[in-house]
Write a protein that holds these residues in place. Structure first.
Motif, PDB file in Angstrom:
ATOM      1  N   ARG A   1       3.276  -2.273  29.539  1.00 34.59           N
ATOM      2  CA  ARG A   1       3.307  -1.658  30.873  1.00 34.59           C
ATOM      3  C   ARG A   1       2.837  -0.209  30.871  1.00 34.59           C
ATOM      4  NH1 ARG A   1       5.953  -5.042  34.313  1.00 34.59           N
ATOM      5  NH2 ARG A   1       7.547  -6.004  33.048  1.00 34.59           N
ATOM      6  N   ALA A   2       3.045   0.480  29.753  1.00 36.38           N
ATOM      7  CA  ALA A   2       2.719   1.920  29.703  1.00 36.38           C
ATOM      8  C   ALA A   2       1.210   2.129  29.768  1.00 36.38           C
ATOM      9  CB  ALA A   2       3.268   2.523  28.418  1.00 36.38           C
ATOM     10  N   ALA A   3       0.793   3.199  30.424  1.00 36.65           N
ATOM     11  CA  ALA A   3      -0.637   3.483  30.569  1.00 36.65           C
ATOM     12  C   ALA A   3      -1.169   4.285  29.388  1.00 36.65           C
ATOM     13  CB  ALA A   3      -0.878   4.245  31.878  1.00 36.65           C
ATOM     14  N   GLN A   4      -0.289   4.570  28.429  1.00 35.56           N
ATOM     15  CA  GLN A   4      -0.775   5.311  27.256  1.00 35.56           C
ATOM     16  C   GLN A   4      -0.327   4.612  25.970  1.00 35.56           C
ATOM     17  OE1 GLN A   4       1.504   6.759  29.389  1.00 35.56           O
ATOM     18  NE2 GLN A   4       3.314   6.741  28.095  1.00 35.56           N
ATOM     19  N   MET A   5      -0.941   5.023  24.877  1.00 33.84           N
ATOM     20  CA  MET A   5      -0.581   4.433  23.588  1.00 33.84           C
ATOM     21  C   MET A   5       0.863   4.814  23.242  1.00 33.84           C
ATOM     22  SD  MET A   5      -3.120   2.700  22.637  1.00 33.84           S
ATOM     23  CE  MET A   5      -2.902   2.292  20.895  1.00 33.84           C
ATOM     24  N   PRO A   6       1.584   3.925  22.541  1.00 34.49           N
ATOM     25  CA  PRO A   6       2.968   4.259  22.182  1.00 34.49           C
ATOM     26  C   PRO A   6       3.020   5.409  21.178  1.00 34.49           C
ATOM     27  CG  PRO A   6       2.261   2.231  21.099  1.00 34.49           C
ATOM     28  CD  PRO A   6       1.156   2.615  22.021  1.00 34.49           C
ATOM     29  N   ASP A   7       4.205   6.038  21.076  1.00 31.51           N
ATOM     30  CA  ASP A   7       4.368   7.119  20.088  1.00 31.51           C
ATOM     31  C   ASP A   7       4.586   6.570  18.691  1.00 31.51           C
ATOM     32  OD1 ASP A   7       4.067   9.208  21.812  1.00 31.51           O
ATOM     33  OD2 ASP A   7       6.207   9.361  22.285  1.00 31.51           O
ATOM     34  N   GLU A   8       5.134   5.325  18.626  1.00 24.78           N
ATOM     35  CA  GLU A   8       5.525   4.867  17.293  1.00 24.78           C
ATOM     36  C   GLU A   8       4.334   4.388  16.471  1.00 24.78           C
ATOM     37  OE1 GLU A   8       6.957   1.358  19.981  1.00 24.78           O
ATOM     38  OE2 GLU A   8       6.847   3.514  20.149  1.00 24.78           O
ATOM     39  N   LEU A   9       4.512   4.584  15.161  1.00 28.62           N
ATOM     40  CA  LEU A   9       3.509   4.126  14.196  1.00 28.62           C
ATOM     41  C   LEU A   9       3.928   2.752  13.683  1.00 28.62           C
ATOM     42  CD1 LEU A   9       2.925   7.407  12.186  1.00 28.62           C
ATOM     43  CD2 LEU A   9       1.321   6.289  13.753  1.00 28.62           C
ATOM     44  N   PRO A  10       2.975   1.934  13.312  1.00 23.58           N
ATOM     45  CA  PRO A  10       1.537   2.178  13.262  1.00 23.58           C
ATOM     46  C   PRO A  10       0.811   1.909  14.587  1.00 23.58           C
ATOM     47  CG  PRO A  10       2.010   0.020  12.368  1.00 23.58           C
ATOM     48  CD  PRO A  10       3.336   0.620  12.727  1.00 23.58           C
ATOM     49  N   GLU A  11       1.537   1.339  15.586  1.00 22.00           N
ATOM     50  CA  GLU A  11       0.866   0.869  16.812  1.00 22.00           C
ATOM     51  C   GLU A  11       0.068   1.978  17.506  1.00 22.00           C
ATOM     52  OE1 GLU A  11       4.023   0.315  16.080  1.00 22.00           O
ATOM     53  OE2 GLU A  11       4.240  -1.878  15.940  1.00 22.00           O
ATOM     54  N   ARG A  12       0.620   3.205  17.478  1.00 19.53           N
ATOM     55  CA  ARG A  12      -0.045   4.336  18.158  1.00 19.53           C
ATOM     56  C   ARG A  12      -1.532   4.469  17.775  1.00 19.53           C
ATOM     57  NH1 ARG A  12       1.134   9.237  20.288  1.00 19.53           N
ATOM     58  NH2 ARG A  12       0.056  11.095  19.588  1.00 19.53           N
TER      59      ARG A  12
ATOM     60  N   LEU B   1       0.843  -1.208   0.000  1.00 18.16           N
ATOM     61  CA  LEU B   1       0.000   0.000   0.000  1.00 18.16           C
ATOM     62  C   LEU B   1       0.876   1.255   0.000  1.00 18.16           C
ATOM     63  CD1 LEU B   1      -2.950   0.768  -0.073  1.00 18.16           C
ATOM     64  CD2 LEU B   1      -3.005   0.738   2.424  1.00 18.16           C
ATOM     65  N   ALA B   2       1.973   1.223   0.764  1.00 21.16           N
ATOM     66  CA  ALA B   2       2.890   2.373   0.810  1.00 21.16           C
ATOM     67  C   ALA B   2       3.413   2.649  -0.601  1.00 21.16           C
ATOM     68  CB  ALA B   2       4.026   2.108   1.784  1.00 21.16           C
ATOM     69  N   LEU B   3       3.799   1.582  -1.287  1.00 23.37           N
ATOM     70  CA  LEU B   3       4.311   1.732  -2.650  1.00 23.37           C
ATOM     71  C   LEU B   3       3.220   2.313  -3.554  1.00 23.37           C
ATOM     72  CD1 LEU B   3       6.997   0.875  -3.987  1.00 23.37           C
ATOM     73  CD2 LEU B   3       5.819  -1.195  -4.770  1.00 23.37           C
ATOM     74  N   PHE B   4       2.007   1.826  -3.362  1.00 25.71           N
ATOM     75  CA  PHE B   4       0.873   2.229  -4.196  1.00 25.71           C
ATOM     76  C   PHE B   4       0.564   3.724  -4.055  1.00 25.71           C
ATOM     77  CE2 PHE B   4      -3.647   2.514  -5.267  1.00 25.71           C
ATOM     78  CZ  PHE B   4      -3.675   1.791  -6.441  1.00 25.71           C
TER      79      PHE B   4
ATOM     80  N   PRO C   1       6.680   2.140   5.143  1.00 25.77           N
ATOM     81  CA  PRO C   1       5.453   1.326   5.317  1.00 25.77           C
ATOM     82  C   PRO C   1       4.893   1.370   6.740  1.00 25.77           C
ATOM     83  CG  PRO C   1       7.222   0.014   4.342  1.00 25.77           C
ATOM     84  CD  PRO C   1       7.824   1.317   4.729  1.00 25.77           C
ATOM     85  N   THR C   2       5.734   1.729   7.740  1.00 17.93           N
ATOM     86  CA  THR C   2       5.200   1.759   9.110  1.00 17.93           C
ATOM     87  C   THR C   2       4.242   2.943   9.294  1.00 17.93           C
ATOM     88  OG1 THR C   2       6.975   3.099  10.046  1.00 17.93           O
ATOM     89  CG2 THR C   2       7.313   0.712  10.040  1.00 17.93           C
ATOM     90  N   ARG C   3       4.203   3.828   8.312  1.00 21.33           N
ATOM     91  CA  ARG C   3       3.266   4.962   8.404  1.00 21.33           C
ATOM     92  C   ARG C   3       1.938   4.657   7.704  1.00 21.33           C
ATOM     93  NH1 ARG C   3       5.913   8.985  11.027  1.00 21.33           N
ATOM     94  NH2 ARG C   3       4.302  10.508  10.560  1.00 21.33           N
ATOM     95  N   ILE C   4       1.734   3.384   7.354  1.00 18.07           N
ATOM     96  CA  ILE C   4       0.413   2.923   6.907  1.00 18.07           C
ATOM     97  C   ILE C   4      -0.290   2.389   8.146  1.00 18.07           C
ATOM     98  CG2 ILE C   4      -0.840   1.143   5.603  1.00 18.07           C
ATOM     99  CD1 ILE C   4       0.320   3.125   3.669  1.00 18.07           C
ATOM    100  N   VAL C   5      -1.394   3.046   8.520  1.00 22.55           N
ATOM    101  CA  VAL C   5      -2.159   2.643   9.706  1.00 22.55           C
ATOM    102  C   VAL C   5      -3.439   1.976   9.219  1.00 22.55           C
ATOM    103  CG1 VAL C   5      -3.483   3.561  11.658  1.00 22.55           C
ATOM    104  CG2 VAL C   5      -1.254   4.570  11.074  1.00 22.55           C
ATOM    105  N   PHE C   6      -3.694   0.747   9.644  1.00 20.18           N
ATOM    106  CA  PHE C   6      -4.950   0.107   9.243  1.00 20.18           C
ATOM    107  C   PHE C   6      -6.076   0.582  10.154  1.00 20.18           C
ATOM    108  CE2 PHE C   6      -1.978  -3.037   7.354  1.00 20.18           C
ATOM    109  CZ  PHE C   6      -2.351  -2.798   6.044  1.00 20.18           C
TER     110      PHE C   6
END
Ligand code: PMP
Length: 374
Positions: free
Chosen positions: A233-244, A54-57, A63-68
C-alpha cells in the motif's frame, strides 16, 4: 582452452554451481515474497540461506543486511549514490576500477561532491594511512576503495583504513570484486560499512547477481523503486532491509549459482587455494622475467593476478597471439585507467593473467612457449 582470465569471470564453474542453477530452474524457481504457495516459499527459503552463507562469509552478523543486486557495479552505485549528499568530500584510492571511479565522477560533475585520490603503489601500510589522513577534510564523509586491484595483486590495508574511518566518523565503502574468494574479509572486524561483491568471480557463481553487504551504520537511499513484496500500500520503498534496496524480482538462478559457489568454497581450504594461486604467480613471474623482452608490473605483489608487458609488441597483439594459440588472457586497460596510470602503464595497458583453483603449472608451460615465440 587454457583460461587465464578469471579476474573477468571465473571459468569453468565448479559442478556444484551448475547443479545448483539447474536445481533452481527445475525445482524452486518461484517468486520469493510474492506468493504463499510452496514454490514461492521454497525460493524464499533458498534465498535466505544464500544471505546467511554470504553474511557468514564476509563477517556480518545480520543476514538481512545482505542485499542482492545485479552485480558489484550495481552494489557500488547504490552504496555511493545512496549514501553521499551534496557538499560531501570523498576519498578513493588510485587503483579504482571504473565501477567506483565513474559513479564518483558522475556525482562530481553534477557539482554534488568533491573527490580526491590517495596513492597506494609502492607504499607501506603506514605510509598509505598517512596519505589518507593528509587528505581528510571537515567535509569528508566517506572513503571508497578496492581491497585488491583488478590489474595486479596489489592489496590495500583494509582493516587499518577501516579503523581510521571509524575513529574519524567516516563511512567506509569497499569494493571486494577482486578480493572475495581470495582474501579473508571480516566486515565487522575491518569496520566496513558497505561491501560490494560480484557472484561470478572468486565466489564462482554465474553472472547476473552480486551483493551489497551493509553494516549497521549505513542505510543507503534506494536507486530503484518498485515492488518489494512487503507494504504494497505504501507509495515508497520500505525502510527495512533487504527489501528497501531490492526492487523487483530477484535473479534467482544466479542466486542459486552463488549458493553453489559458496558451498564449493566451504569444501576447500582457503589457505590451500591462496597458496596454489600464489604458487602460480611466482612460477609465472620467474619464467616471464626470464624472457628478456618482458616486464612484470608490480612484481612484488604476489596473488591471483599478474600484469606484464612486452617491450615492443602491444599488449593487444600479445593477447591476440595467445588467443590464436588457445590461451585466454585480457589485455588493455581492464576498465581501470586510473590504476594503469598509477602503475605507469596508462598509455596502452598490459596483459593480465588471472588464476583460479583450476589452473596448473603445466598450463604455464604452454603460455611460456608462446610468449617465447612472440
Ligand atoms: N570492481 C572491480 C575491481 C572489478 O574488477 C569489477 C569487474 N571487472 C567490478 C568492480 C565490477 O564487477 P561487475 O562487472 O561484476 O559488476
Amino acid at each position: 582452452m587454457i583460461y587465464f582470465d578469471n579476474a573477468a569471470t571465473t571459468f569453468p564453474k565448479p559442478t556444484a554451481v551448475r547443479d545448483a542453477v539447474l536445481d533452481c530452474i527445475e525445482n524452486w524457481c518461484g517468486n520469493p515474497g510474492r506468493g504463499a504457495h510452496t514454490l514461492s516459499l521454497k525460493a524464499a527459503d533458498r534465498v535466505y540461506t544464500c544471505r546467511e552463507k554470504l553474511a557468514l562469509f564476509v563477517g556480518l552478523s545480520d543476514p538481512t543486511r545482505i542485499v542482492f543486486t545485479g552485480g558489484a557495479t550495481a552494489a557500488l552505485n547504490i552504496a555511493i549514490k545512496g549514501t553521499l549528499r551534496a557538499g560531501d568530500h570523498v576519498l578513493c584510492s588510485e587503483l579504482e576500477h571504473n565501477a567506483v571511479w565513474r559513479p564518483l565522477q558522475a556525482l562530481r560533475r553534477e557539482g554534488r561532491i568533491t573527490v580526491d585520490t590517495f596513492p597506494v603503489v609502492g607504499l607501506s601500510k603506514e605510509k598509505i594511512l598517512q596519505e589518507v589522513a593528509k587528505r581528510v577534510k571537515k567535509s569528508t564523509r566517506a572513503i571508497v576503495c578496492t581491497q585488491m586491484s583488478n590489474i595486479c595483486s596489489v592489496t590495500l590495508p583494509i582493516a587499518e583504513i577501516g579503523a581510521f574511518c571509524r575513529a574519524k566518523g567516516l563511512f567506509f565503502i569497499v569494493d571486494a570484486a577482486q578480493s572475495a574468494g581470495h582474501l579473508p574479509i571480516d566486515m565487522e572486524a575491518m569496520c566496513i560499512d558497505a561491501l560490494a561483491l560480484p557472484a561470478h568471480k572468486g565466489l564462482y557463481g554465474i553472472p547476473g547477481c552480486g551483493a551489497l553487504a551493509l553494516g549497521k551504520r549505513l542505510l543507503p537511499k534506494p536507486l530503484l523503486e518498485g515492488g518489494s513484496g512487503v507494504n504494497s500500500r505504501a507509495a515508497q520503498m520500505p525502510d527495512e532491509l533487504p527489501e528497501r534496496l531490492e526492487a523487483g524480482t530477484l535473479p534467482l538462478p544466479a542466486i542459486a549459482g552463488l549458493l553453489g559457489g559458496l558451498s564449493f568454497l566451504e569444501s576447500i581450504d582457503p589457505c590451500a587455494l591462496q597458496s596454489h594461486e600464489n604458487g602460480l604467480f611466482l612460477a609465472a613471474r620467474e619464467r616471464i622475467e626470464g624472457l628478456p623482452q618482458y616486464e612484470v608490473i608490480a612484481r612484488d605483489a604476489v596473488g591471483p593476478v599478474l600484469l606484464f608487458r612486452h617491450t615492443r609488441a602491444s599488449a593487444v597483439a600479445v593477447a591476440r597471439k595467445l588467443s590464436e594459440n588457445g590461451i585466454a588472457v585480457r589485455a588493455g586497460l581492464h576498465c581501470a585507467p586510473l590504476a594503469h596510470q598509477a602503475l605507469r602503464t596508462g598509455t596502452e595497458g598490459g596483459v593480465r593473467l588471472s588464476f583460479s583453483y583450476r589452473n596448473s603449472e603445466t598450463e604455464l608451460d604452454t603460455l611460456l612457449r608462446i610468449l617465447h615465440e612472440i
